[in-house]
Scaffold this active site. Sequence first.
Site, PDB file in Angstrom:
ATOM      1  N   LYS A  75       0.836  -1.207   0.000  1.00 13.21           N
ATOM      2  CA  LYS A  75       0.000   0.000   0.000  1.00 13.21           C
ATOM      3  C   LYS A  75       0.865   1.249   0.000  1.00 13.21           C
ATOM      4  O   LYS A  75       0.610   2.197  -0.742  1.00 13.21           O
ATOM      5  CB  LYS A  75      -0.947  -0.013   1.217  1.00 13.21           C
ATOM      6  CG  LYS A  75      -2.085  -1.019   1.055  1.00 13.21           C
ATOM      7  CD  LYS A  75      -2.809  -1.313   2.353  1.00 13.21           C
ATOM      8  CE  LYS A  75      -3.752  -2.521   2.122  1.00 13.21           C
ATOM      9  NZ  LYS A  75      -4.353  -3.011   3.358  1.00 13.21           N
ATOM     10  N   GLN A 108      -5.660  -1.973   9.325  1.00 14.26           N
ATOM     11  CA  GLN A 108      -5.416  -3.315   8.798  1.00 14.26           C
ATOM     12  C   GLN A 108      -6.159  -4.357   9.646  1.00 14.26           C
ATOM     13  O   GLN A 108      -6.056  -4.371  10.871  1.00 14.26           O
ATOM     14  CB  GLN A 108      -3.900  -3.553   8.816  1.00 14.26           C
ATOM     15  CG  GLN A 108      -3.427  -4.748   8.045  1.00 14.26           C
ATOM     16  CD  GLN A 108      -3.639  -4.651   6.553  1.00 14.26           C
ATOM     17  OE1 GLN A 108      -3.754  -3.589   5.968  1.00 14.26           O
ATOM     18  NE2 GLN A 108      -3.737  -5.805   5.917  1.00 14.26           N
ATOM     19  N   ASP A 120     -11.402   2.200   2.929  1.00 11.18           N
ATOM     20  CA  ASP A 120     -11.641   0.752   2.853  1.00 11.18           C
ATOM     21  C   ASP A 120     -13.089   0.443   2.471  1.00 11.18           C
ATOM     22  O   ASP A 120     -13.403  -0.657   2.015  1.00 11.18           O
ATOM     23  CB  ASP A 120     -11.394   0.111   4.229  1.00 11.18           C
ATOM     24  CG  ASP A 120     -10.133  -0.743   4.292  1.00 11.18           C
ATOM     25  OD1 ASP A 120      -9.696  -1.221   3.236  1.00 11.18           O
ATOM     26  OD2 ASP A 120      -9.619  -0.923   5.397  1.00 11.18           O
TER      27      ASP A 120
HETATM   28  N1  LIG Z   1      -8.453  -2.987   6.449  1.00 10.75           N
HETATM   29  C1  LIG Z   1      -8.051  -3.906   5.570  1.00 10.75           C
HETATM   30  N2  LIG Z   1      -8.182  -3.658   4.245  1.00 10.75           N
HETATM   31  C2  LIG Z   1      -7.777  -4.584   3.323  1.00 10.75           C
HETATM   32  O1  LIG Z   1      -7.896  -4.363   2.106  1.00 10.75           O
HETATM   33  C3  LIG Z   1      -7.187  -5.808   3.789  1.00 10.75           C
HETATM   34  C4  LIG Z   1      -7.066  -6.002   5.173  1.00 10.75           C
HETATM   35  N3  LIG Z   1      -7.515  -5.054   6.033  1.00 10.75           N
HETATM   36  N4  LIG Z   1      -6.520  -7.154   5.650  1.00 10.75           N
HETATM   37  C5  LIG Z   1      -5.969  -8.157   4.761  1.00 10.75           C
HETATM   38  C6  LIG Z   1      -6.662  -8.180   3.409  1.00 10.75           C
HETATM   39  C7  LIG Z   1      -5.860  -8.841   2.326  1.00 10.75           C
HETATM   40  N5  LIG Z   1      -5.514  -7.800   1.388  1.00 10.75           N
HETATM   41  C8  LIG Z   1      -4.638  -7.936   0.326  1.00 10.75           C
HETATM   42  C9  LIG Z   1      -4.048  -6.857  -0.280  1.00 10.75           C
HETATM   43  C10 LIG Z   1      -3.097  -7.014  -1.279  1.00 10.75           C
HETATM   44  C11 LIG Z   1      -2.739  -8.253  -1.705  1.00 10.75           C
HETATM   45  C12 LIG Z   1      -1.684  -8.388  -2.750  1.00 10.75           C
HETATM   46  O2  LIG Z   1      -1.029  -7.432  -3.131  1.00 10.75           O
HETATM   47  N6  LIG Z   1      -1.418  -9.604  -3.263  1.00 10.75           N
HETATM   48  C13 LIG Z   1      -0.387  -9.896  -4.235  1.00 10.75           C
HETATM   49  C14 LIG Z   1       0.792 -10.644  -3.644  1.00 10.75           C
HETATM   50  C15 LIG Z   1       1.258 -10.174  -2.308  1.00 10.75           C
HETATM   51  C16 LIG Z   1       2.314 -11.089  -1.705  1.00 10.75           C
HETATM   52  O3  LIG Z   1       3.375 -11.266  -2.317  1.00 10.75           O
HETATM   53  O4  LIG Z   1       2.041 -11.619  -0.611  1.00 10.75           O
HETATM   54  C17 LIG Z   1      -0.978 -10.809  -5.297  1.00 10.75           C
HETATM   55  O5  LIG Z   1      -1.977 -11.492  -5.017  1.00 10.75           O
HETATM   56  O6  LIG Z   1      -0.418 -10.858  -6.385  1.00 10.75           O
HETATM   57  C18 LIG Z   1      -3.347  -9.351  -1.142  1.00 10.75           C
HETATM   58  C19 LIG Z   1      -4.296  -9.191  -0.141  1.00 10.75           C
HETATM   59  C20 LIG Z   1      -6.050  -6.637   1.814  1.00 10.75           C
HETATM   60  N7  LIG Z   1      -6.738  -6.779   2.928  1.00 10.75           N
END
Ligand SMILES: Nc1nc(=O)c2c([nH]1)NC[C@@H]1CN(c3ccc(C(=O)N[C@@H](CCC(=O)O)C(=O)O)cc3)C=[N+]21
Length: 278
Positions: free
Chosen positions: A52, A96, A119
């Site tokens: 982020k 988060q 969010d």
């Molecule tokens: N208040 C809040 N808002 C959220 O939006 C929130 C949260 N809490 N808690 C956790 C979950 C999960 N989440 C992700 C964000 C980015 C990837 C992301 O960038 N994924 C990459 C890979 C990341 C890696 O290498 O681990 C991909 O899928 O290609 C995944 C999952 C947002 N969340």
Amino acid sequence: MAKLVDGKRISQEIKDELKAEVADLAQQGKTASLAVIQVGGDPASSVYVRNKKNACAYIGIGSESYELPEETTEEELLALIQELNQKEEVHGILVQLPLPAHIDEEKVILAIDPSKDVDGFHPQSAGALMIGSKGFLPCTPAGVIQLLKRSGVEMEGKNCVIVGRSNIVGKPMAMLMLRENATVTVAHSRTKNLKELCKQADILIVAIGKPKFITEEYVKEGAVVIDVGIHRLEGKKLCGDVDFDVVEPLASAITPVPGGVGPMTIAMLMNNCVETMR
Ligand SMILES: Nc1nc(=O)c2c([nH]1)NC[C@@H]1CN(c3ccc(C(=O)N[C@@H](CCC(=O)O)C(=O)O)cc3)C=[N+]21
Ligand SMILES: NC(=O)C1=CN([C@@H]2O[C@H](COP(=O)(O)OP(=O)(O)OC[C@H]3O[C@@H](n4cnc5c(N)ncnc54)[C@H](OP(=O)(O)O)[C@@H]3O)[C@@H](O)[C@H]2O)C=CC1
Ligand SMILES: [Mg+2]
């Protein structure tokens, strides 16, 4: 062979559009800044927080992060949110999730000023989505809609099955698919005949939180399969809720993990931050 729905490429495209827009808005003296709060040091959460911050820097908006210890009390967290609500230089606030068990998530979400709820988790944002009025859209479901639109997937009149009914993914996903005029079914852990139900889907969206749960028996030939799940297997390899290798040959289009929905979530968070400047 299924067409790969490339979330990495599409999220980059969106971030580039936002970067140009932010540069334009800056000319009019407008700025934006995101505050990210993390309680405790969950390593998976730390990866998302870092992604982020990097995205903010890329599109040209500010970010500040608050890394609070696991023992932080609910009172202390609520006090920080109040402070950020007041702070004019902060336009978006993200706490988060999940939070440690001693903190009431609902209370925390309710404390965020809805005008800074990037969010889209505040009840006011959720209510706005439900009745179709203006408000921040939750990033993951909004990202799935952008993925489908920008991949040329028709939604109107299609049979869409969503597996999962959480407040942050499944439920808002259903509302957004309804807006696109899909016919929507929401399945969950008490659903009977899940395989047969999923096999009816033209568009199958999976957000269960169980690694490789969805196999070829759940998927109709030619279906579009969107995998929201994300799991870190031993050896650090990532996988989704869908068993990609067995489903891919059946699907007409499918998202990979990583490189599917995850990066779209970040891009839509950036869109919500830019929305505070528009
Ligand atoms: N208040 C809040 N808002 C959220 O939006 C929130 C949260 N809490 N808690 C956790 C979950 C999960 N989440 C992700 C964000 C980015 C990837 C992301 O960038 N994924 C990459 C890979 C990341 C890696 O290498 O681990 C991909 O899928 O290609 C995944 C999952 C947002 N969340
Ligand atoms: N890529 C991204 O940006 C994001 C990814 N995620 C990932 O998506 C997944 C889901 O997240 P989230 O919605 O928060 O998860 P939750 O655990 O909050 O919800 C899971 C949902 O799946 C349902 N479910 C669980 N087991 C089954 C089953 N065997 N059959 C049918 N339904 C089942 C549950 O049903 P019931 O309600 O009956 O308990 C529940 O509604 C996770 O892997 C998470 O890490 C989450 C957010 C963002
Ligand atoms: Mg909790």
